[in-house]
Write a protein that holds these residues in place. Structure first.
Motif, mmCIF file in Angstrom:
data_model
loop_
_atom_site.group_PDB
_atom_site.id
_atom_site.type_symbol
_atom_site.label_atom_id
_atom_site.label_comp_id
_atom_site.label_asym_id
_atom_site.label_seq_id
_atom_site.Cartn_x
_atom_site.Cartn_y
_atom_site.Cartn_z
ATOM 1 N N GLY A 378 0.776 -1.232 0.000
ATOM 2 C CA GLY A 378 0.000 0.000 0.000
ATOM 3 C C GLY A 378 0.805 1.279 0.000
ATOM 4 N N PHE A 379 2.142 1.180 -0.122
ATOM 5 C CA PHE A 379 2.987 2.375 -0.156
ATOM 6 C C PHE A 379 3.130 2.881 -1.592
ATOM 7 C CE2 PHE A 379 4.573 0.067 3.599
ATOM 8 C CZ PHE A 379 4.484 1.069 4.567
ATOM 9 N N ALA A 380 2.867 4.148 -1.802
ATOM 10 C CA ALA A 380 3.103 4.784 -3.100
ATOM 11 C C ALA A 380 4.554 5.265 -3.104
ATOM 12 C CB ALA A 380 2.137 5.941 -3.313
ATOM 13 N N ILE A 381 5.468 4.350 -3.405
ATOM 14 C CA ILE A 381 6.895 4.656 -3.296
ATOM 15 C C ILE A 381 7.233 5.875 -4.151
ATOM 16 C CG2 ILE A 381 9.218 3.785 -3.749
ATOM 17 C CD1 ILE A 381 7.853 2.516 -1.344
ATOM 18 N N GLY A 382 7.943 6.811 -3.529
ATOM 19 C CA GLY A 382 8.270 8.076 -4.179
ATOM 20 C C GLY A 382 7.288 9.175 -3.828
ATOM 21 N N TYR A 383 6.151 8.789 -3.223
ATOM 22 C CA TYR A 383 5.103 9.770 -2.897
ATOM 23 C C TYR A 383 4.517 9.486 -1.510
ATOM 24 C CZ TYR A 383 5.579 10.271 -7.900
ATOM 25 O OH TYR A 383 6.108 10.452 -9.156
ATOM 26 N N VAL A 384 5.315 8.826 -0.662
ATOM 27 C CA VAL A 384 4.826 8.406 0.654
ATOM 28 C C VAL A 384 4.748 9.605 1.589
ATOM 29 C CG1 VAL A 384 5.309 6.945 2.660
ATOM 30 C CG2 VAL A 384 5.783 6.098 0.346
ATOM 31 N N SER A 413 1.761 12.652 -1.308
ATOM 32 C CA SER A 413 0.322 12.589 -0.988
ATOM 33 C C SER A 413 -0.195 11.151 -0.987
ATOM 34 C CB SER A 413 -0.478 13.409 -1.998
ATOM 35 O OG SER A 413 -0.451 12.776 -3.271
ATOM 36 N N ASP A 414 0.719 10.160 -1.018
ATOM 37 C CA ASP A 414 0.345 8.731 -1.043
ATOM 38 C C ASP A 414 -0.413 8.365 -2.315
ATOM 39 O OD1 ASP A 414 1.439 8.167 1.602
ATOM 40 O OD2 ASP A 414 -0.221 9.371 2.359
ATOM 41 N N LYS A 415 -0.149 9.127 -3.365
ATOM 42 C CA LYS A 415 -0.767 8.873 -4.665
ATOM 43 C C LYS A 415 0.279 9.161 -5.734
ATOM 44 C CE LYS A 415 -4.079 11.637 -5.991
ATOM 45 N NZ LYS A 415 -5.439 12.263 -6.038
ATOM 46 N N ALA A 416 0.420 8.265 -6.685
ATOM 47 C CA ALA A 416 1.446 8.424 -7.711
ATOM 48 C C ALA A 416 1.344 9.773 -8.407
ATOM 49 C CB ALA A 416 1.334 7.296 -8.738
ATOM 50 N N ASP A 417 2.503 10.395 -8.630
ATOM 51 C CA ASP A 417 2.602 11.669 -9.354
ATOM 52 C C ASP A 417 1.920 12.831 -8.640
ATOM 53 O OD1 ASP A 417 4.051 10.473 -11.413
ATOM 54 O OD2 ASP A 417 2.257 9.961 -12.547
#
Length: 630
Positions: A378-384, A413-417
C-alpha cells in the motif's frame, strides 16, 4: 574520542622495533626518483610515493613496494606486531586463497558481489582471493576449540588482501591488492574477565599506541559496523585535509564519530502545532527527485518531508536486553513474535535518513524496503507521506525532531505523481500520534556540521576530514552462528562463541601518513616510519676524506640504533638536495669541503626551512640521537 598526537607508549620513537640500526648506500639500492608523477595521480600520497621511488604501479590498483617503501611497510608492521603481542594476541598466517564453500553460511560472497575476486582451479572448484578472513579463522576454531576453557583467544596476521575495486584510485588508498593486519578474538562471554568487552578495550588501547608510535595525528571515532556486521565499532582516522571521510567532532568534549554513526544533541520536537493552510494536492509528474519536486512546487527542500520505507527484521540485542523500551515489540524466548513489518523514517528533504539509527530506534534489524513488496502493501513509493501509519497495517513511524515542528510542510500525498502542501501532523494523522506503539520522535538522520553536540550542551558539531587506517568491531555471534561455532559452557550447554574483529591497513597507513605529512618539496616522514632516520650526503664521492667521514658517522649512528642512508652518488649538489627533500628523511647531514675545513658537518632537519647549521663532527652523532628521541 579525542584527536591523538602525543605518544602513549614508553618506547622511544626512534627505536621502532627490537633491532639495531642499519645503513645503506644510495648507489647500491633502487631509489628511482622522478620529477613527474603518473598522469592519473591526484592525491599527494600517490604523487609523492611514486616520485620519491617508494612504489611503482604494475597495474590498476596493483603496486610494487620498492626498497624505501618496503622499509616503511616493515616499520609499521613491527610496531603493529609489538603492540598486538603486548595486548595478548598471537600471530599466525592464513591462506590468501579461500574455498568459496566457506561462504555458504555467512553469504558474504553475495554481500561482496563484484568486489570479490573469484576463480576456479583445474578441477572446477571455486575459490576467492581473500578480502578478509572471518570465515577461514572461524573454520579453524571449529576444528580446534570445543570448550570454554580454551577461550579467550586473539589471533592476528599481516597479509595481502584482495578486492576487485571498480575504480582503483588514489594510489595505495584504494587498491585491488593491499597489506592488512587482521585480528579475530573469541570469547565465551561479553562481560567479565576474558570477555569480548575486555578484549575490545585492549585492542582500543593497542591501536592508540600503534598510531601514536607511528607519529600520526589521528582520531578514534565511533562508527557503524558496516557490511562486516556486529555491534560496537570504532574507526581510527588519520586527520588530514585531503581525507576521503568526513568526521564530526565536538570541540569541547572530544567526542568524534563518522557521519553514519554520529549522534545529535537534544532537539525539541512536538506535534502540537496549528495548521497554516488547507491540504492542497499538486500534480507532480515525471519529477525524479526531491529537488526537482521542490522547484516545481516552489518549496525549499528544508520545508519538505522525506518519508523512507524500511522493512523490519529480527529484534536487536538491545531490544532483547531492554524490551520495555520498545512498546511496539512483543518478544518471547529471544525472538520477535509481534511487531512492525514496516518502518517509515521521516526527515527533512535536505537531510538523509540513517539506517543505523533506524535500527537502534526501532529495536529491529532494518533494510530498505523492496519496492515491489512495499507497493503491494500500500505504499506509493516516491510519494509516501507520514499518513501511511494509519493506512498500512504494521507500520512504525519514526519522526526526526527537525520535522516534528509547526509551520508550512510539503509532502508526498500517497498517490502516484502527486504531492501536497500544508501538511499538519495533528490534522493529517490524528490520535495515532499519541500511540507510543506506532509513532516515536527520535534522532534518525545523518548528523551535519552545526548540529548540537550530543556531549556538550550549547556546543555545535564541527567537521574534519580523515583517512581510515584502522577499524575495530564487536562482531558478536554473527559468524559463529552462521558457521556453527559453539563451545560447551560450565553447565555443559552449547553456547555460540562471541567474536571480535580488528583490522589495520598497513599499506594504507603508509599512504595516509604522506597525506598528513608533506610539503611542496616532498614527503616529511615522522621519525618512527622514516625508511632511514639520517641521510648523509657526500658532496664529492671521489674525496676519500668525505667518504671516510661518512662511514665513521654512519657506523656510530648505527650503533645508537639509527638507520642511515649514505648518498654516495656522483650527482650535482642540486639534484642530491632535491632528492633529499623528496624522500623526506628526518635529518640530512651534508659533508662538504668548507664545513670539513671547520671540523664540522651541515645538520638540517627535514621539517626546518632554510639552510642547515654547522655542527662539530664529534658532536653530530649525539645531536642526531637527541633530536630523534626528543
Amino acid at each position: 574520542m579525542a584527536s591523538h598526537t602525543a605518544p602513549e607508549s614508553s618506547r622511544p620513537l626512534v627505536v621502532t622495533s627490537k633491532r639495531a640500526g642499519s645503513s645503506a648506500h644510495w648507489s647500491r639500492t633502487l631509489i628511482p626518483t622522478a620529477r613527474e608523477a603518473p598522469n592519473d595521480a591526484e592525491t599527494p600520497s600517490h604523487i609523492l610515493l611514486h616520485r620519491a621511488g617508494f612504489v611503482r604501479q604494475v597495474g590498476a590498483g596493483i603496486y610494487d613496494y620498492l626498497p624505501l617503501g618496503w622499509r616503511v611497510i616493515n616499520k609499521i608492521a613491527d610496531i603493529v606486531r609489538e603492540e598486538m603481542n603486548d595486548a595478548g594476541a598471537s600471530e599466525l598466517l592464513m591462506p590468501a586463497l579461500e574455498p568459496l564453500e566457506l561462504f555458504a553460511g555467512t553469504k558474504r560472497d553475495v554481500d561482496y558481489g563484484d568486489n570479490l575476486f573469484r576463480l576456479k582451479d583445474r578441477r572446477g572448484r571455486e575459490a576467492a582471493l581473500a578480502p578478509t578472513h572471518e570465515e577461514v579463522i572461524t573454520e579453524l576454531m571449529l576444528a580446534c576449540v570445543t570448550s570454554y576453557k580454551q577461550l579467550p583467544l586473539n589471533l592476528y596476521q599481516i597479509q595481502t588482501k584482495f578486492r576487485d575495486e571498480a575504480r582503483p584510485r588514489a594510489g595505495l588508498l584504494r587498491c585491488r591488492e593491499f597489506l592488512m593486519k587482521d585480528a579475530y578474538s573469541f570469547h565465551a562471554a561479553i562481560e567479565g574477565p576474558g570477555g569480548l568487552n575486555e578484549a575490545y578495550d585492549a585492542m582500543y588501547r593497542a591501536y592508540t599506541n600503534i598510531f601514536t608510535r607511528c607519529g600520526l595525528d589521528f582520531s578514534a571515532v565511533e562508527a557503524d559496523s558496516g557490511p562486516i556486521g556486529g555491534s560496537a565499532s570504532h574507526e581510527f582516522m588519520v586527520n588530514c585535509v585531503s581525507g576521503e571521510d568526513t568526521i564530526l567532532k565536538c570541540p569541547v568534549s572530544g567526542y568524534a564519530a563518522n557521519v553514519e554513526k554520529c549522534e545529535i544533541g537534544h532537539r525539541p520536537g512536538s506535534f502540537e502545532h496549528p495548521a497554516v493552510g488547507d491540504w492542497t494536492e499538486v500534480h507532480t509528474p515525471n519529477l525524479p527527485g526531491i529537488d526537482e519536486v521542490g522547484k516545481f512546487m516552489k518549496v525549499k527542500p528544508e520545508r519538505m518531508l522525506k518519508s523512507i520505507v524500511f522493512e523490519a527484521g529480527e529484534v536487536t540485542a538491545d531490544a532483547l536486553a531492554n524490551p520495555s523500551a520498545y512498546p511496539w515489540l512483543t518478544i518471547e524466548n529471544g525472538a520477535k513474535t509481534a511487531g512492525p513489518k514496516w518502518i517509515v523514517v521521516v526527515v527533512r528533504g535536505d537531510h538523509d535518513a540513517n539506517e543505523g539509527k533506524a535500527k537502534i530506534a526501532s529495536g529491529c534489524m532494518v533494510k530498505l524496503a523492496d519496492e515491489k513488496a512495499a507497493r503491494a502493501a500500500g505504499f506509493a513509493i516516491g510519494y509516501v507521506s507520514p499518513r501511511v501509519v494509519n493506512s498500512v497495517p504494521g507500520t512504525l513511524l519514526l519522526v526526526d525532531p527537525d520535522v516534528a515542528q509547526g509551520g508550512f510542510w510539503a509532502t508526498g500525498s500517497d498517490k502516484a505523481d502527486h504531492h501536497a502542501k500544508y501538511f499538519n501532523w495533528k490534522r493529517e494523522i490524528g490520535a495515532t500520534l499519541d500511540d507510543a506503539r506506532k509513532v516515536k520522535i527520535t534522532d534518525v538522520r545523518n548528523a551535519m556540521a552545526g548540529d548540537p553536540s550530543p556531549r556538550a550542551a550549547g556546543t555545535s558539531l564541527v567537521t574534519g576530514r580523515g583517512i581510515e587506517v584502522g577499524h575495530i568491531f564487536k562482531l558478536g555471534t554473527k559468524y559463529s552462528v552462521a558457521m556453527g561455532l559453539s563451545v560447551l559452557d560450565q553447565q555443559q550447554q552449547k553456547r555460540a562463541v562471541i567474536m571480535g574483529c580488528y583490522g589495520i591497513g598497513v599499506s594504507r597507513t603508509m599512504a595516509a601518513c604522506v597525506e598528513m605529512s608533506h610539503d611542496a618539496n616532498g614527503i616529511v616522514w615522522p621519525k618512527a616510519l622514516a625508511p632511514y632516520h639520517v641521510l648523509i650526503t657526500i658532496m664529492r664521492p671521489d674525496d676519500a676524506a668525505q667518504v671516510a667521514l661518512a662511514g665513521k658517522i654512519a657506523c656510530a649512528l648505527v650503533g645508537e640504533g639509527v638507520d642511515v642512508l649514505v648518498d654516495d652518488r656522483d650527482e650535482r649538489p642540486g639534484v642530491k638536495f632535491k632528492d633529499a627533500d623528496l624522500i623526506g628523511l628526518p635529518i640530512r647531514l651534508t659533508l662538504g669541503e668548507k664545513a670539513m675545513e671547520q671540523v664540522c658537518v651541515e645538520f638540517k632537519a627535514r621539517r626546518d626551512e632554510g639552510k642547515g647549521e654547522l655542527v662539530a663532527i664529534d658532536a653530530v652523532v649525539a645531536k642526531c640521537v637527541e633530536m630523534l628521541n626528543a
